[in-house]
Scaffold this motif. Structure first.
Motif, PDB file in Angstrom:
ATOM      1  N   ALA A  11       3.808 -15.913  -6.352  1.00  0.00           N
ATOM      2  CA  ALA A  11       4.604 -14.780  -6.838  1.00  0.00           C
ATOM      3  C   ALA A  11       3.740 -13.530  -6.959  1.00  0.00           C
ATOM      4  CB  ALA A  11       5.235 -15.121  -8.185  1.00  0.00           C
ATOM      5  N   MET A  12       2.525 -13.712  -7.506  1.00  0.00           N
ATOM      6  CA  MET A  12       1.608 -12.587  -7.649  1.00  0.00           C
ATOM      7  C   MET A  12       1.220 -12.006  -6.296  1.00  0.00           C
ATOM      8  SD  MET A  12      -0.077 -10.490  -9.413  1.00  0.00           S
ATOM      9  CE  MET A  12      -0.337 -10.933 -11.122  1.00  0.00           C
ATOM     10  N   GLU A  13       0.963 -12.916  -5.332  1.00  0.00           N
ATOM     11  CA  GLU A  13       0.576 -12.431  -3.997  1.00  0.00           C
ATOM     12  C   GLU A  13       1.714 -11.646  -3.352  1.00  0.00           C
ATOM     13  OE1 GLU A  13      -0.979 -15.917  -2.090  1.00  0.00           O
ATOM     14  OE2 GLU A  13      -2.926 -15.590  -3.065  1.00  0.00           O
ATOM     15  N   ALA A  14       2.946 -12.169  -3.531  1.00  0.00           N
ATOM     16  CA  ALA A  14       4.101 -11.481  -2.941  1.00  0.00           C
ATOM     17  C   ALA A  14       4.248 -10.088  -3.551  1.00  0.00           C
ATOM     18  CB  ALA A  14       5.365 -12.295  -3.181  1.00  0.00           C
ATOM     19  N   ARG A  15       4.028 -10.026  -4.886  1.00  0.00           N
ATOM     20  CA  ARG A  15       4.176  -8.741  -5.568  1.00  0.00           C
ATOM     21  C   ARG A  15       3.110  -7.749  -5.112  1.00  0.00           C
ATOM     22  NH1 ARG A  15       3.861  -7.824 -11.955  1.00  0.00           N
ATOM     23  NH2 ARG A  15       3.930  -5.567 -11.725  1.00  0.00           N
ATOM     24  N   LEU A  16       1.861  -8.263  -5.022  1.00  0.00           N
ATOM     25  CA  LEU A  16       0.777  -7.384  -4.573  1.00  0.00           C
ATOM     26  C   LEU A  16       1.066  -6.831  -3.188  1.00  0.00           C
ATOM     27  CD1 LEU A  16      -2.398  -9.269  -5.829  1.00  0.00           C
ATOM     28  CD2 LEU A  16      -1.624  -7.000  -6.533  1.00  0.00           C
ATOM     29  N   GLU A  63       3.812  -4.217  -3.387  1.00  0.00           N
ATOM     30  CA  GLU A  63       3.478  -2.958  -4.059  1.00  0.00           C
ATOM     31  C   GLU A  63       2.208  -2.300  -3.539  1.00  0.00           C
ATOM     32  OE1 GLU A  63       3.448  -3.730  -8.242  1.00  0.00           O
ATOM     33  OE2 GLU A  63       5.528  -4.435  -8.244  1.00  0.00           O
ATOM     34  N   THR A  64       1.731  -2.767  -2.405  1.00  0.00           N
ATOM     35  CA  THR A  64       0.515  -2.175  -1.844  1.00  0.00           C
ATOM     36  C   THR A  64       0.682  -0.669  -1.628  1.00  0.00           C
ATOM     37  OG1 THR A  64      -0.113  -4.194  -0.706  1.00  0.00           O
ATOM     38  CG2 THR A  64      -1.026  -2.159   0.152  1.00  0.00           C
ATOM     39  N   ILE A  65      -0.295   0.111  -2.086  1.00  0.00           N
ATOM     40  CA  ILE A  65      -0.275   1.554  -1.838  1.00  0.00           C
ATOM     41  C   ILE A  65      -1.405   1.878  -0.874  1.00  0.00           C
ATOM     42  CG2 ILE A  65      -0.640   3.817  -2.857  1.00  0.00           C
ATOM     43  CD1 ILE A  65       0.477   2.574  -5.486  1.00  0.00           C
ATOM     44  N   ASP A  66      -1.063   2.532   0.215  1.00  0.00           N
ATOM     45  CA  ASP A  66      -2.083   2.929   1.173  1.00  0.00           C
ATOM     46  C   ASP A  66      -2.680   4.254   0.720  1.00  0.00           C
ATOM     47  OD1 ASP A  66      -3.677   3.674   3.222  1.00  0.00           O
ATOM     48  OD2 ASP A  66      -2.183   3.419   4.808  1.00  0.00           O
ATOM     49  N   VAL A  67      -3.823   4.134   0.047  1.00  0.00           N
ATOM     50  CA  VAL A  67      -4.423   5.363  -0.504  1.00  0.00           C
ATOM     51  C   VAL A  67      -4.995   6.259   0.585  1.00  0.00           C
ATOM     52  CG1 VAL A  67      -4.927   4.406  -2.777  1.00  0.00           C
ATOM     53  CG2 VAL A  67      -6.613   4.179  -0.941  1.00  0.00           C
ATOM     54  N   THR A  68      -5.013   5.787   1.822  1.00  0.00           N
ATOM     55  CA  THR A  68      -5.537   6.643   2.898  1.00  0.00           C
ATOM     56  C   THR A  68      -4.436   7.485   3.529  1.00  0.00           C
ATOM     57  OG1 THR A  68      -5.172   5.037   4.660  1.00  0.00           O
ATOM     58  CG2 THR A  68      -7.254   4.865   3.434  1.00  0.00           C
ATOM     59  N   LEU A  69      -3.156   7.256   3.121  1.00  0.00           N
ATOM     60  CA  LEU A  69      -2.073   8.083   3.673  1.00  0.00           C
ATOM     61  C   LEU A  69      -2.260   9.541   3.255  1.00  0.00           C
ATOM     62  CD1 LEU A  69       1.194   6.003   3.084  1.00  0.00           C
ATOM     63  CD2 LEU A  69       0.218   6.644   5.282  1.00  0.00           C
ATOM     64  N   PRO A  70      -1.969  10.476   4.136  1.00  0.00           N
ATOM     65  CA  PRO A  70      -2.068  11.894   3.725  1.00  0.00           C
ATOM     66  C   PRO A  70      -1.023  12.220   2.657  1.00  0.00           C
ATOM     67  CG  PRO A  70      -1.133  11.698   5.934  1.00  0.00           C
ATOM     68  CD  PRO A  70      -1.554  10.315   5.528  1.00  0.00           C
ATOM     69  N   GLY A  71      -1.353  13.127   1.726  1.00  0.00           N
ATOM     70  CA  GLY A  71      -0.430  13.498   0.649  1.00  0.00           C
ATOM     71  C   GLY A  71       0.716  14.348   1.162  1.00  0.00           C
ATOM     72  N   VAL A  72       1.694  14.597   0.282  1.00  0.00           N
ATOM     73  CA  VAL A  72       2.806  15.477   0.635  1.00  0.00           C
ATOM     74  C   VAL A  72       2.358  16.908   0.359  1.00  0.00           C
ATOM     75  CG1 VAL A  72       5.217  16.055   0.192  1.00  0.00           C
ATOM     76  CG2 VAL A  72       4.409  13.689  -0.097  1.00  0.00           C
TER      77      VAL A  72
END
Ligand code: 2NL
Length: 345
Positions: free
Chosen positions: A84-89, A92-101
């Motif tokens: 369950a924890m792995e599925a949640r992670l 909810e993964t955030i790609d911090v390398t994505l360019p901002g808005v």
């Protein structure tokens, strides 16, 4: 008989536990097999019918089964929690390398930028900044500035009247008159006042019926023309740079005597003469003079004891010179192609 029932129960429970898909199901299985009213307890209730030899053997078997089931329930629980924890992670993964808005940033309007620059220069010389009403009494706008009702200068600057006695101010000087009155004859006075002013002109490339003025006023004992010239030179050098020439020439205003205008050597041709400076080599930047004694007296200052100097400049004019803008209407039409050029100002 009892042994078979226990073994069958164990097999059934093991299969159900292994097949459980989520923690809620597992919780129900724990209750179903091991709970107080569970199936293992139900089987053990029949122990009373067993012989004395069988009882400890079956008792031990039942205990072993309980322990085994508890262990695999715990193992399964751990495994399901981990999944369950792995599925949640993963979810909810955030790609911090994505360019901002990108947030669209506005910019300071060139007129505001010039007002702030002028204010900062004069604040640096000990001046205060004052503001006042744009709708004024005739007395503050004209009468107190040595322009009585029949004065020709009143025609020079045709005004927007609201009633016979109330109008849109044609200059920011009424603010200075009000400030003088409020100070009740006390010195020193060192102030500038920026603001919108209104004159009944036809709009064209160099005229606007509404424009922005900054006036300055100093009143004290012994204020002189040389102090005026020094102050204006210090201002102009900070505003336009050291590498320009400046000159003063005589002029006329009803509220100052003597009066003068300040010119700067043309920044386009450097003084050679061109279209911008109308072949003169000079660009007018402001008007100034020694405050007329009538103005001091009308504002409650003893003109025998005190003198003063005053000056006034058009902010649009200063901004056009400083930024090379050729049409005053650019300041009011809010064309983004124009405004975007001032993002660094
Ligand atoms: C210009 C010239 C000027 C003043 C404004 C002033 C104010 C008071 C007393 C005396 Cl309270 N004078 N103001 C003096 C000289 C020139 O403005 O070309 N303005 C756009």
């Amino acid at each position: 008989m009892m042994r078979e029932r226990l073994e069958a129960l164990k097999a059934e429970a093991e299969q159900a536990i292994q097949g459980a898909k989520d923690l809620e199901t597992l919780k129900q299985l724990r209750v179903k097999y091991l709970g107080k009213k569970g199936e293992l307890t139900a089987v053990l209730r029949g122990m009373g019918e067993l012989s004395a030899e069988e009882r400890p053997v079956i008792g031990k078997l039942a205990n072993d089964i309980r322990q085994t089931l508890e262990r695999i329930l715990d193992e399964k629980e751990t495994a399901l929690e981990k999944a369950a924890m792995e599925a949640r992670l993963k979810e909810e993964t955030i790609d911090v390398t994505l360019p901002g808005v990108p947030r669209p940033l506005g910019s300071i309007h060139p007129l505001t930028a010039v007002i702030q620059q002028v204010e900062n220069i004069f604040i640096g010389m000990g001046f205060e900044v004052a503001e006042g009403p744009e709708v004024e009494k005739d007395w503050y706008n004209f009468e107190a500035l040595n322009m009585p009702k029949d004065h020709p200068a009143r025609d020079m600057q045709d005004s927007f009247y609201i009633t016979r006695e109330i109008l849109l101010r044609t200059q920011t000087s009424p603010v200075q008159v009000r400030t003088l009155q409020a100070k009740e004859g006390k010195v020193p006075v060192r102030m500038i006042c920026p603001g919108k002013v209104y004159r009944r002109d036809d709009d064209d490339a160099t005229h606007s019926h509404q424009f922005t003025q900054i006036e300055g006023l100093v009143v004290d004992r012994g204020v002189s023309m040389s102090e005026l010239k020094g102050t204006l030179l210090a201002f102009a050098k900070q505003m336009f740079g050291e590498d320009h020439e400046f000159r003063f020439r005589p002029s006329y205003f009803p509220f100052t005597e003597p009066s003068m205008e300040m010119d700067m050597s043309c920044m386009i041709c450097g003084g050679e003469g061109c279209r911008i400076c109308k072949e003169t080599g000079w660009i007018e930047i402001l008007g100034a003079g020694m405050v007329h004694p009538n103005v001091l007296e009308k504002s409650g200052y003893n003109a025998e004891r005190y003198t003063g100097f005053a000056f006034g400049m058009g902010v649009e004019r200063i901004a056009m010179i400083k930024y090379g803008i050729d049409d005053i209407r650019h300041f009011y039409t809010n064309d983004l192609r124009v405004l975007r050029q001032f993002q660094s100002v």
